[in-house]
Design a protein around this motif. Structure first.
Motif, PDB file in Angstrom:
ATOM      1  N   GLY A   1       0.829  -1.209   0.000  1.00 19.91           N
ATOM      2  CA  GLY A   1       0.000   0.000   0.000  1.00 19.91           C
ATOM      3  C   GLY A   1       0.859   1.252   0.000  1.00 19.91           C
ATOM      4  O   GLY A   1       0.616   2.197  -0.763  1.00 19.91           O
ATOM      5  N   ALA A   2       1.881   1.258   0.846  1.00 18.45           N
ATOM      6  CA  ALA A   2       2.788   2.412   0.917  1.00 18.45           C
ATOM      7  C   ALA A   2       3.550   2.577  -0.393  1.00 18.45           C
ATOM      8  O   ALA A   2       3.706   3.696  -0.908  1.00 18.45           O
ATOM      9  CB  ALA A   2       3.762   2.238   2.082  1.00 18.45           C
TER      10      ALA A   2
ATOM     11  N   ASN B   1      -1.669   9.164   5.686  1.00 14.69           N
ATOM     12  CA  ASN B   1      -3.077   9.148   5.312  1.00 14.69           C
ATOM     13  C   ASN B   1      -3.357   8.179   4.162  1.00 14.69           C
ATOM     14  O   ASN B   1      -4.121   8.484   3.246  1.00 14.69           O
ATOM     15  CB  ASN B   1      -3.503  10.565   4.920  1.00 14.69           C
ATOM     16  CG  ASN B   1      -4.921  10.838   5.389  1.00 14.69           C
ATOM     17  OD1 ASN B   1      -5.554   9.964   5.988  1.00 14.69           O
ATOM     18  ND2 ASN B   1      -5.408  12.030   5.108  1.00 14.69           N
ATOM     19  N   ILE B   2      -2.684   7.033   4.182  1.00 12.39           N
ATOM     20  CA  ILE B   2      -2.879   6.047   3.120  1.00 12.39           C
ATOM     21  C   ILE B   2      -3.917   5.030   3.564  1.00 12.39           C
ATOM     22  O   ILE B   2      -3.774   4.411   4.615  1.00 12.39           O
ATOM     23  CB  ILE B   2      -1.550   5.327   2.778  1.00 12.39           C
ATOM     24  CG1 ILE B   2      -0.494   6.351   2.385  1.00 12.39           C
ATOM     25  CG2 ILE B   2      -1.772   4.296   1.679  1.00 12.39           C
ATOM     26  CD1 ILE B   2       0.882   5.747   2.242  1.00 12.39           C
ATOM     27  N   LYS B   3      -4.955   4.885   2.748  1.00  9.25           N
ATOM     28  CA  LYS B   3      -5.979   3.863   3.020  1.00  9.25           C
ATOM     29  C   LYS B   3      -5.659   2.639   2.184  1.00  9.25           C
ATOM     30  O   LYS B   3      -5.409   2.749   0.987  1.00  9.25           O
ATOM     31  CB  LYS B   3      -7.366   4.386   2.634  1.00  9.25           C
ATOM     32  CG  LYS B   3      -7.778   5.640   3.359  1.00  9.25           C
ATOM     33  CD  LYS B   3      -8.613   5.340   4.600  1.00  9.25           C
ATOM     34  CE  LYS B   3      -9.037   6.624   5.307  1.00  9.25           C
ATOM     35  NZ  LYS B   3      -7.905   7.437   5.813  1.00  9.25           N
TER      36      LYS B   3
ATOM     37  N   GLN C   1       7.522  11.963   0.032  1.00 12.12           N
ATOM     38  CA  GLN C   1       7.501  10.604  -0.501  1.00 12.12           C
ATOM     39  C   GLN C   1       8.722   9.789  -0.096  1.00 12.12           C
ATOM     40  O   GLN C   1       8.628   8.602   0.196  1.00 12.12           O
ATOM     41  CB  GLN C   1       7.376  10.628  -2.033  1.00 12.12           C
ATOM     42  CG  GLN C   1       6.008  11.061  -2.517  1.00 12.12           C
ATOM     43  CD  GLN C   1       4.908  10.153  -2.002  1.00 12.12           C
ATOM     44  OE1 GLN C   1       5.037   8.944  -1.997  1.00 12.12           O
ATOM     45  NE2 GLN C   1       3.814  10.765  -1.529  1.00 12.12           N
TER      46      GLN C   1
ATOM     47  N   ASN D   1       2.637   1.562  -3.365  1.00 13.59           N
ATOM     48  CA  ASN D   1       1.704   2.022  -4.396  1.00 13.59           C
ATOM     49  C   ASN D   1       1.503   3.526  -4.329  1.00 13.59           C
ATOM     50  O   ASN D   1       1.436   4.198  -5.358  1.00 13.59           O
ATOM     51  CB  ASN D   1       0.337   1.346  -4.219  1.00 13.59           C
ATOM     52  CG  ASN D   1       0.270   0.032  -4.961  1.00 13.59           C
ATOM     53  OD1 ASN D   1       0.867  -0.118  -6.017  1.00 13.59           O
ATOM     54  ND2 ASN D   1      -0.453  -0.921  -4.397  1.00 13.59           N
ATOM     55  N   PHE D   2       1.375   4.042  -3.123  1.00 15.16           N
ATOM     56  CA  PHE D   2       1.211   5.481  -2.938  1.00 15.16           C
ATOM     57  C   PHE D   2       2.453   6.213  -3.451  1.00 15.16           C
ATOM     58  O   PHE D   2       2.356   7.236  -4.141  1.00 15.16           O
ATOM     59  CB  PHE D   2       0.978   5.778  -1.451  1.00 15.16           C
ATOM     60  CG  PHE D   2       0.688   7.217  -1.152  1.00 15.16           C
ATOM     61  CD1 PHE D   2      -0.410   7.862  -1.713  1.00 15.16           C
ATOM     62  CD2 PHE D   2       1.499   7.942  -0.292  1.00 15.16           C
ATOM     63  CE1 PHE D   2      -0.680   9.194  -1.425  1.00 15.16           C
ATOM     64  CE2 PHE D   2       1.241   9.273  -0.009  1.00 15.16           C
ATOM     65  CZ  PHE D   2       0.145   9.897  -0.577  1.00 15.16           C
TER      66      PHE D   2
ATOM     67  N   LEU E   1       1.641   4.525   7.638  1.00  8.71           N
ATOM     68  CA  LEU E   1       0.531   4.665   6.695  1.00  8.71           C
ATOM     69  C   LEU E   1      -0.502   5.664   7.196  1.00  8.71           C
ATOM     70  O   LEU E   1      -1.025   6.456   6.428  1.00  8.71           O
ATOM     71  CB  LEU E   1      -0.112   3.312   6.401  1.00  8.71           C
ATOM     72  CG  LEU E   1       0.518   2.687   5.151  1.00  8.71           C
ATOM     73  CD1 LEU E   1       1.773   1.948   5.476  1.00  8.71           C
ATOM     74  CD2 LEU E   1      -0.461   1.840   4.402  1.00  8.71           C
TER      75      LEU E   1
ATOM     76  N   SER F   1       2.530   6.000  -7.324  1.00 14.85           N
ATOM     77  CA  SER F   1       1.463   6.780  -7.950  1.00 14.85           C
ATOM     78  C   SER F   1       1.772   8.285  -7.840  1.00 14.85           C
ATOM     79  O   SER F   1       1.523   9.048  -8.780  1.00 14.85           O
ATOM     80  CB  SER F   1       0.118   6.380  -7.331  1.00 14.85           C
ATOM     81  OG  SER F   1      -0.618   7.490  -6.952  1.00 14.85           O
ATOM     82  N   THR F   2       2.354   8.698  -6.716  1.00 20.38           N
ATOM     83  CA  THR F   2       2.685  10.125  -6.564  1.00 20.38           C
ATOM     84  C   THR F   2       3.849  10.519  -7.476  1.00 20.38           C
ATOM     85  O   THR F   2       3.826  11.583  -8.110  1.00 20.38           O
ATOM     86  CB  THR F   2       3.024  10.440  -5.092  1.00 20.38           C
ATOM     87  OG1 THR F   2       1.995   9.908  -4.266  1.00 20.38           O
ATOM     88  CG2 THR F   2       3.145  11.931  -4.868  1.00 20.38           C
TER      89      THR F   2
END
Lengths: 232, 232
Positions: free
Chosen positions: A93-94, A216-218, A189, A96-97, A212, A100-101
Motif C-alpha cells: 500500500g505504501a 493518510n494512506i488507506k 515521498q 503504491n502510494f 501509513l 502513484s505520486t
C-alpha cells in the motif's frame, strides 16, 4: 529559421540561464522516470513475493495438520509467512502510494511544464525568424523595398515578441513553482518510502501501520481473508 | 493378470498396511513437490526484488549527489536499499540451501523408494498371475493336465513368491528409513528456513549471519561489489 539555425546561419536569441534550467528539468524528468520504473518493478516483484508467501503459508499449514512429527516446525513457519503476508500488504500500500505520486510528478506536473517549454521554444523560433526578416529589410537598400513592407514586418515582429516574452515568463514561473513543488513532494515521498521500508524490514508492524496513518494512506479492503494468527 | 484384476476377476494379494504407507508416501511426495515449487518461486521473486533494490539504491545514490535540496532524503533511502541488498543476498543463500535440500529429498530420496515400490507392484502382479495359474491347474480335473505341468507352474510360482517377498521387505525397510530421514531433514530445513526468514524480516543481520554459520552454508563469492555503508 529552424533550417537556417541548423546550418549555422541567422542569429538566435539565447537565454542562457533559462536554457540551463530547462536542460536540468529534462534530465531530472529522465532520472525520476527511471526511479519510477524501478519502484514499479520493485512493487510488482514484491507483490509476487507476497502472493507466494501466502501460498507457502497455506502449504505449511496443511502439513502442520497432517504431520504430527513435524507439527511444530510447520506451524511456526506457517505463522511467519502469514505475518509477512499481512505486513507485506501494508508495505505494498505504501509503495503504491509512492509510485502513484512519483508518476503524477513525473508524467503530469513535469510534463505540463515541459509542454510550456516546447511552446516557448516554438515561439522563440518564430520570434527570431520575424526579427531576422525585419533586420534584413531594414538593412536593404531603400529603393528595393517599400516602407509599408518594412512596417508590416515590424508589426509581425512586435506581435511575436509579445508572445515570446509572455511564454518566456510563463516558463520561468512554472520552473520555479515546479521546483518548489517537486522538493515538497519528494521530501514527503522519500520519507514515507524510507519509513515504510524500514518498518517492514525490521518487522515493526506498529511503526508500519503508523507510517501509513501518518501519510493518510488507506489500504484497499481486498483483505477478505480469514484473520491471520497475529490478530487472534 | 493386470487385465483380469481391472475386470474384477482373479484374486489379488493385498498388504493393507503397506499399501496405506505407500499411498501416504505418494501423497506426501506431491505435497512436498508443491512446497518445493513454491519455495523456488519465492526464491526467484525475491531474487528479482534484491536486484531491483540494488538498482534503486544506485538511482537514489545518484540523486543524493545531484540534489543538494533532497540529499538527506535520497541518502538514507540509498543506505536502506543497500543494507537490504546485502542481507537479501544472505537470505537468498539460505533459501537456496532449503530448496536444494527439499529437491533432493523429494526427487531423489523419495523417488528412489517409489522406484522400489513400482518394482514391488510389478512383482506382486507377476506373483498373483503365477499363483492364480497354479491354483487353476491344481483345481482342474486330473486327466486334463499333466503332473509335470503342475510342477512347472509350482516352480514358477515359488520363484516369483521369493522375488515378491524380497521386494515387499525392501519396500517396508525403505519406507521406514525414508520416514526417519525425512523427519530429520525437514526438522533441520524448516528450522533453518524459519530462522533465516525471521532474522531477515526483523532486520537482525547478525542473527541471519549466525543462522547461515549454524547450518554451515557458504555463500557464493558473487559479492564483488563495493562494501556497503553498513560495513564502513
Amino acid at each position: 529559421q529552424y533550417i537556417a539555425e541548423r546550418l549555422g546561419k541567422g542569429s538566435k536569441t539565447v537565454d542562457l540561464e533559462l536554457e540551463a534550467q530547462i536542460e536540468v528539468l529534462r534530465d531530472m524528468q529522465r532520472k525520476y522516470a527511471n526511479i519510477l520504473r524501478l519502484a514499479k518493478n520493485l512493487n510488482s516483484h514484491f507483490c509476487n513475493v507476497v502472493q507466494t508467501q501466502r501460498a507457502l503459508g497455506e502449504a505449511f499449514s496443511e502439513q502442520a495438520q497432517r504431520s504430527p512429527e513435524l507439527q511444530e516446525e510447520f506451524s511456526y513457519n506457517c505463522e511467519t509467512q502469514r505475518a509477512l503476508v499481512k505486513n507485506g500488504e501494508v508495505l505494498l500500500g505504501a509503495m503504491n502510494f509512492f509510485t502513484s505520486t512519483i508518476n503524477t510528478l513525473c508524467n503530469k506536473t513535469m510534463e505540463d511544464t515541459l509542454l510550456t517549454v516546447r511552446q516557448y521554444e516554438a515561439a522563440r523560433l518564430e520570434y527570431d525568424a520575424y526579427r531576422n526578416e525585419m533586420e534584413a529589410l531594414q538593412l536593404a537598400p531603400r529603393e528595393s523595398t517599400s516602407a509599408s513592407k518594412v512596417d508590416g514586418s515590424k508589426r509581425k515582429f512586435d506581435e511575436h515578441k509579445v508572445k515570446f516574452e509572455k511564454l518566456r515568463a510563463d516558463v520561468s514561473i512554472k520552473l520555479k513553482f515546479l521546483d518548489e513543488n517537486r522538493v515538497k513532494v519528494m521530501h514527503k515521498q522519500l520519507l514515507l518510502f524510507h519509513n515504510a521500508v524500514s518498518a517492514y524490514f525490521t518487522g515493526n508492524d506498529s511503526a508500519l501501520e503508523a507510517t501509513l496513518k501518518q501519510f493518510n494512506i488507506k489500504l484497499k479492503p481486498a483483505n477478505t481473508e480469514k484473520p491471520s494468527w497475529i490478530e487472534q
